[in-house]
Design a protein around this motif. Structure first.
Motif, PDB file in Angstrom:
ATOM      1  N   VAL A  96       0.866  -1.180   0.000  1.00  0.00           N
ATOM      2  CA  VAL A  96       0.000   0.000   0.000  1.00  0.00           C
ATOM      3  C   VAL A  96       0.898   1.224   0.000  1.00  0.00           C
ATOM      4  O   VAL A  96       1.852   1.308   0.785  1.00  0.00           O
ATOM      5  N   ASP A  97       0.606   2.180  -0.872  1.00  0.00           N
ATOM      6  CA  ASP A  97       1.413   3.391  -0.983  1.00  0.00           C
ATOM      7  C   ASP A  97       0.744   4.525  -0.217  1.00  0.00           C
ATOM      8  O   ASP A  97      -0.478   4.710  -0.289  1.00  0.00           O
ATOM      9  N   ILE A  98       1.559   5.296   0.516  1.00  0.00           N
ATOM     10  CA  ILE A  98       1.108   6.504   1.200  1.00  0.00           C
ATOM     11  C   ILE A  98       1.884   7.656   0.568  1.00  0.00           C
ATOM     12  O   ILE A  98       3.016   7.956   0.948  1.00  0.00           O
ATOM     13  N   PRO A  99       1.325   8.316  -0.457  1.00  0.00           N
ATOM     14  CA  PRO A  99       2.116   9.267  -1.244  1.00  0.00           C
ATOM     15  C   PRO A  99       2.406  10.591  -0.564  1.00  0.00           C
ATOM     16  O   PRO A  99       3.314  11.313  -0.998  1.00  0.00           O
ATOM     17  N   GLN A 100       1.659  10.957   0.462  1.00  0.00           N
ATOM     18  CA  GLN A 100       1.841  12.263   1.083  1.00  0.00           C
ATOM     19  C   GLN A 100       2.455  12.109   2.459  1.00  0.00           C
ATOM     20  O   GLN A 100       1.887  11.454   3.338  1.00  0.00           O
ATOM     21  N   GLY A 101       3.605  12.720   2.654  1.00  0.00           N
ATOM     22  CA  GLY A 101       4.298  12.598   3.927  1.00  0.00           C
ATOM     23  C   GLY A 101       3.655  13.361   5.056  1.00  0.00           C
ATOM     24  O   GLY A 101       3.842  13.006   6.226  1.00  0.00           O
ATOM     25  N   ARG A 102       2.888  14.396   4.738  1.00  0.00           N
ATOM     26  CA  ARG A 102       2.292  15.193   5.810  1.00  0.00           C
ATOM     27  C   ARG A 102       1.197  14.428   6.558  1.00  0.00           C
ATOM     28  O   ARG A 102       0.799  14.824   7.659  1.00  0.00           O
ATOM     29  N   ILE A 116       3.224   6.123  13.928  1.00  0.00           N
ATOM     30  CA  ILE A 116       2.904   6.696  12.629  1.00  0.00           C
ATOM     31  C   ILE A 116       1.409   6.597  12.405  1.00  0.00           C
ATOM     32  O   ILE A 116       0.750   5.677  12.908  1.00  0.00           O
ATOM     33  N   ASN A 117       0.879   7.539  11.644  1.00  0.00           N
ATOM     34  CA  ASN A 117      -0.537   7.537  11.317  1.00  0.00           C
ATOM     35  C   ASN A 117      -0.716   6.996   9.907  1.00  0.00           C
ATOM     36  O   ASN A 117      -0.207   7.564   8.926  1.00  0.00           O
ATOM     37  N   ILE A 118      -1.437   5.888   9.762  1.00  0.00           N
ATOM     38  CA  ILE A 118      -1.737   5.290   8.460  1.00  0.00           C
ATOM     39  C   ILE A 118      -3.185   5.615   8.121  1.00  0.00           C
ATOM     40  O   ILE A 118      -4.087   5.329   8.925  1.00  0.00           O
ATOM     41  N   GLY A 146       6.783  10.524   1.737  1.00  0.00           N
ATOM     42  CA  GLY A 146       5.780   9.470   1.668  1.00  0.00           C
ATOM     43  C   GLY A 146       6.320   8.182   2.255  1.00  0.00           C
ATOM     44  O   GLY A 146       7.418   8.135   2.814  1.00  0.00           O
ATOM     45  N   ALA A 147       5.542   7.128   2.130  1.00  0.00           N
ATOM     46  CA  ALA A 147       5.941   5.833   2.671  1.00  0.00           C
ATOM     47  C   ALA A 147       5.242   4.741   1.869  1.00  0.00           C
ATOM     48  O   ALA A 147       4.328   5.006   1.066  1.00  0.00           O
TER      49      ALA A 147
END
Length: 408
Positions: A96-102, A116-118, A146-147
């Motif tokens: 799963v991609d988390i594109p925004q680091g904020r 961390i908040n997913i 991102g992550a």
């Protein structure tokens, strides 16, 4: 991660894989002039409204799947990879991609753990293994963008994408080196040095893996055709996957350490341009023309795949560039049969697998076969032969010799 969080993340990974497959089907059905990013985005939005289980995937992650799919086609058109294909449930790595680091909101709890908040999962604890630009260390030039969540046999893992500003490294002042990769000796250098490793699993872990594989085969044999896989068999498969993931992690750790040492020590790292996919093809043949030594070739293919030569070259490529060096590929044919002392080439020089004996009556040099091949690889580079990638293929070019300047 809690069991509830694991289930939510699994659902997101399955939704991301399904969305990829829907995009691929849409791409094949649409005419070429309508295969645009805007039309694909509209199709994704409509699919998320029509299919309920796609809603568990955050909108940003769905956009990341779309961008990754279009980038895969660009890589294919540039000749770097094959065309994107359908992702099956059993052969695809769950991610799963988390594109925004904020959206991550990373907080370090103490020395070993962080929070961390997913999106659509909640706050999750993760093991803090590397320094991250969080708090005072974060800035416009050093930040997390991102992550990506990745699942293997040991569970879910998170990899962060970090944007940082690094100075261009100075040219490396070390010597040049040739590398020959193999099965018995994984990495052999032209100066006589070798990088070897032991078994990735201990004796107890090997015995445990064999016991689990036998148990899985026994339970699978008693399953009736069309019957669903039992929970016991699923648990056995999970334990097998955990042991294999542990072995893969140890192998990757060894490769990282070995390639880092080589990149720090040497300037130009010269390797063979091997076509590994052709080397690991099966020898079964056809019904009309069956192959020979199929079992031996199958064992050799497993050994080659286990050493992951392609991954070693990939790691060396970006690590040499990081330390100011370069990775160069040279033609592979003849390097193991050519004498590095006189240049005489014959097929009978390797009567023993680990020993090279030159058949030239005027030479008669003998030595380690892997080191001899590595010396030949380095010699090809020094004579000006190198493979230069061009439009998705490799061509042989001879480097021009630069004449020294003379005073007038």
């Amino acid at each position: 991660m809690s069991p509830e969080g694991v289930l939510k993340t699994d659902d997101q990974a399955h939704a991301a894989r399904t969305l990829w497959n829907l995009l691929h089907a849409w791409w094949q059905m649409m005419p070429k002039q309508e295969r645009t990013l805007a039309n694909a985005d509209a199709a994704i939005r409509q699919a998320r409204q029509d299919i309920d289980f796609l809603a568990v995937l955050p909108a940003q992650a769905a956009q990341a799947v779309l961008k990754t799919y279009f980038q895969a086609w660009k890589n294919c058109w540039d000749g770097r990879t094959d065309a994107p294909n359908f992702k099956s449930r059993l052969r695809t790595v769950m991610s799963v991609d988390i594109p925004q680091g904020r959206d991550l909101n990373i907080v370090r709890v103490h020395r070993r753990w962080g929070m961390i908040n997913i999106p659509k999962v909640g706050r999750v604890r993760f093991r803090w293994t590397k320094d991250l630009p969080v708090g005072k260390r974060a800035g416009a030039q050093n930040r997390i963008t991102g992550a990506r969540l990745i699942k293997d046999g040991l569970g879910w893992h998170i990899a962060f994408r970090i944007q940082t500003l690094q100075a261009k490294p100075d040219p490396h002042q070390g010597p040049d080196i040739g590398i020959d990769v193999g099965v018995t000796v994984p990495i052999a250098l032209s100066n006589g040095e070798t990088y070897e490793h032991g078994a990735w699993l201990t004796d107890k872990e090997k015995a445990r893996l064999l016991h689990l594989e036998q148990r899985a085969a026994r339970r699978k044999r008693h399953r009736k055709p069309g019957e669903r896989t039992s929970r016991r068999l699923h648990r056995t498969y999970d334990r097998i996957a955990g042991l294999r993931a542990k072995a893969k992690r140890r192998a990757l750790d060894w490769q990282h350490k070995a390639t880092t040492t080589i990149a720090r020590t040497y300037n130009a790292v010269v390797v063979e341009a091997l076509t590994i996919t052709n080397m690991v093809k099966s020898a079964k043949g056809t019904v009309e023309e069956p192959g020979k030594n199929v079992a031996q070739k199958s064992g050799l293919n497993r050994s080659i795949s286990g050493e992951a030569w392609g991954r070693t070259v990939t790691l060396l490529t970006y690590r040499t560039a990081r330390y100011g060096g370069a990775l160069v590929k040279v033609p592979a044919p003849g390097t193991s049969m050519r004498c590095s002392a006189c240049g005489f080439t014959t097929s009978g020089s390797r009567e023993f697998q680990a020993v090279f004996v030159c058949k030239n009556p005027d030479c008669g040099w003998s030595g380690n076969a892997d080191h001899n091949a590595a010396r030949n690889i380095l010699h090809l580079y020094r004579t000006g032969l190198a493979l230069v990638p061009a439009a998705g293929r490799a061509v042989v070019r001879r480097a021009k010799r630069v004449k020294p300047a003379t005073a007038r």
